[in-house]
Design an enzyme around this catalytic site. Structure first.
Site, mmCIF file in Angstrom:
data_model
loop_
_atom_site.group_PDB
_atom_site.id
_atom_site.type_symbol
_atom_site.label_atom_id
_atom_site.label_comp_id
_atom_site.label_asym_id
_atom_site.label_seq_id
_atom_site.Cartn_x
_atom_site.Cartn_y
_atom_site.Cartn_z
ATOM 1 N N LYS A 1 0.842 -1.201 0.000
ATOM 2 C CA LYS A 1 0.000 0.000 0.000
ATOM 3 C C LYS A 1 0.879 1.254 0.000
ATOM 4 C CE LYS A 1 -0.343 -0.085 5.014
ATOM 5 N NZ LYS A 1 -1.101 -0.611 6.155
ATOM 6 N N ARG B 1 -10.596 0.759 14.516
ATOM 7 C CA ARG B 1 -10.504 1.536 13.283
ATOM 8 C C ARG B 1 -11.466 0.871 12.293
ATOM 9 N NH1 ARG B 1 -4.654 1.911 10.483
ATOM 10 N NH2 ARG B 1 -5.266 -0.214 10.001
ATOM 11 N N TYR C 1 17.092 29.468 8.956
ATOM 12 C CA TYR C 1 15.859 30.169 9.346
ATOM 13 C C TYR C 1 15.736 30.254 10.858
ATOM 14 C CZ TYR C 1 14.128 29.968 4.567
ATOM 15 O OH TYR C 1 13.970 30.133 3.222
ATOM 16 N N MET D 1 13.386 24.000 2.650
ATOM 17 C CA MET D 1 12.682 23.280 1.582
ATOM 18 C C MET D 1 13.644 22.500 0.685
ATOM 19 S SD MET D 1 9.999 24.785 -1.211
ATOM 20 C CE MET D 1 8.911 25.528 -0.015
#
Ligand SMILES: *Cc1c(COP(=O)(O)O)cnc(C)c1O
Length: 362
Positions: free
Chosen positions: A35, A132, A257, A305
């Protein structure tokens, strides 16, 4: 080549891992869980590598089953969340997919399935504590009878449950789930399937006739403090890039940053061409290991990024162009994941489209 971030998928590792799983799980059959694009490794690529060796594949959705059939795979394919809507049933019959049946709403659709399209193979999913998907344990026998009476359903009905915490090897929760499953399915015919990867390692009583393994197939472990390698598995993905700059930054200056990391001395800071835009976790903290050449160095500052910054004080021989490994053979993804507050599956599933995928036979 302008593209520098590369995910190398090791086909030999995939084959080794499946063979190891078969050995551990024997005599149970292994469903190779592919999956989420094979946990980010590439659905068709992984299925091709394992074709012939995997007795069955397991996917999350009908669409992935369609992709596997389109690629020519003829094994059993189990759709773990079954049909999502009435129209899925005929499509699953046409494609010869097994359906996990977990909810009352699916029973109505199934009752209308025509046997002329071929009988649908189903797995009755029992909710033993994960809460679930699945029928309550007290409903299992009744639902099995309902399914067995439907003309469009193959009478060989599987029985399935899923563990919430099987990586805790002596945990009470899993023990309780196994007991609930045994009680709910006592006397019912059909193959059993309980175990995911961690359960294959830690819960030998819960093998049943089929195990459903994803993580270990890719060499990934979710057992606290353990890597796949600790259990004899090999990482199937290496994520790598290049060092594109080395700068000497002065003591007291702050990196990246928000200036999260302050240089304690004049020092070389490496810049590698990978970031959260590739799927490297932005949550990775300073100190997360990264391999430059053959040496582990700490990440410093915030992951951006396209770039990460590295403390090269203990890798003075490093030079621009050096290979940088974020995880894989030289550095277990489990260790990076722990530093980023997540699990290794989340890392490999997170590769973005700008990552270049290549294969080798390792
Ligand atoms: C994902 C999944 C698995 C595989 O779990 P791993 O920990 O990757 O082995 C097995 N069963 C079900 C129902 C799943 O959703």
């Amino acid at each position: 080549m302008s593209r520098t971030t590369v995910a190398t998928i090791h086909l030999g590792a995939l084959r080794h891992n499946l063979a190891r799983l078969k050995e551990l799980a024997a005599p149970a059959n292994v469903m190779a869980v592919v999956k989420a694009d094979a946990y980010g490794h590439g659905l068709e690529r992984v299925a091709r590598a394992l074709d012939g060796a995997a007795e069955a594949f397991a996917v999350a959705s009908l669409g992935d089953g369609l992709r596997l059939r389109a690629a020519g795979h003829r094994q059993r394919i189990v759709v773990l969340s079954g049909p999502d809507q009435a129209g899925d049933i005929a499509e699953m019959q046409r494609l010869g997919l097994d359906a996990a049946i977990h909810h009352e709403s699916q029973l109505q659709w199934l009752s209308e399935a025509s046997p002329s399209r071929g009988r649908l193979r189903v797995w009755l999913k029992v909710d033993t504590g994960m809460h679930r998907l699945g029928f309550a344990p007290e409903r299992a026998a009744t639902v099995r009878e309902l399914l067995a009476a439907m003309a469009g359903i193959d009478p060989d009905i599987g029985l399935m449950t899923h563990f919430a915490e099987s990586e805790v090897f002596d945990g009470e929760r899993t023990r309780q789930q196994i007991e609930r499953f045994q009680t709910a399915t006592r006397g019912l015919a059909g193959p059993r399937s309980l175990s995911n990867s961690a359960a294959v390692l830690g819960w030998p009583d819960a093998r049943g006739e089929w195990v459903r393994t994803g993580g270990l197939l890719y060499g990934l472990s979710v057992v606290e403090g353990k890597t796949g390698a600790d259990f004899g598995f090999r990482p199937a993905m290496t994520l790598s890039t290049r060092l594109i700059a080395i700068n000497t930054i002065k003591r007291g200056e702050r990196i990246g940053y928000n200036g999260l990391w302050e240089c304690p001395q004049d020092m070389p800071v490496g810049v590698a061409a990978v970031g959260y835009g590739d799927g490297y976790p932005r949550s990775a903290v300073a100190g997360t290991p990264v391999v430059v050449g053959h040496r582990q160095v700490p990440l410093i500052g915030r992951v951006s990024m396209d770039l990460v910054t590295l403390d090269l004080r203990h890798a003075l021989e490093a030079k621009v162009g050096d290979r940088v490994v974020l995880w894989g053979c030289e550095l277990p993804a489990e260790i990076v994941a722990a530093q980023a507050g997540t699990i290794s599956y989340d890392l490999t599933c997170g590769m973005t489209r700008r990552v270049l995928f290549v294969e080798d036979d390792q």
